[in-house]
Motif scaffolding. Structure first.
Motif: not given
Length: 145
Positions: A11-13, A19-21, A23-30, A87-94
């Protein structure tokens, strides 16, 4: 370590993964992001399995086991592609919360396909997870999460 310890670490990982993903998909194709993630997992797990003395020829596995592992891999790949796109399209928490509807689906699939029978308290927990995911999704659709 017990299964509970391993599950909590998972669950932690998984939380860090989201969170890491995000940030990682912010500027590249998912889909490219999913490929990079998969390649990194492969590069890390290969030596780990070999160095821990657990390597054996996968083609020597029982056909039933190999077949279901292939199906699991296909489902994992599809899940990752969908997850990274979300993740690329929506808020990470949701996104992560709705992804946890898998808990509800696993319970239902386990009943149907594996004959498992959750207790009444287990069903309550499953219902609460489903309700929580629905509440978070509704809050997101209303602009407040």
């Amino acid at each position: 370590m017990s299964w509970i310890s391993w599950a909590l670490l998972s669950a932690v990982f998984a939380a860090l993964t989201a969170i890491f993903a995000k940030v990682g998909v912010a500027r590249i194709d998912s889909d490219l992001a999913t490929f990079v993630r998969t390649a990194v997992v492969l590069v890390l797990l290969g030596p780990f399995v070999f160095l821990s003395g657990k390597w054996s020829n996968p083609l020597d596995l029982p056909p039933r086991s190999l077949g279901f592992l292939v199906l699991s891999a296909l489902a994992t790949g599809a899940s990752w592609v969908c997850y990274f796109r979300a993740l690329q399209l929506g808020p990470v928490a949701q996104v992560a919360s709705l992804d946890k509807l898998s808990v509800v689906l696993v319970a239902l699939f386990a009943v149907v396909f594996l004959g498992e029978r959750p207790s009444a308290l287990g069903w309550l927990g499953i219902a609460l997870v489903g309700t929580g995911a629905a509440v978070i999704a509704f809050a997101a659709s209303r602009g407040s999460a």
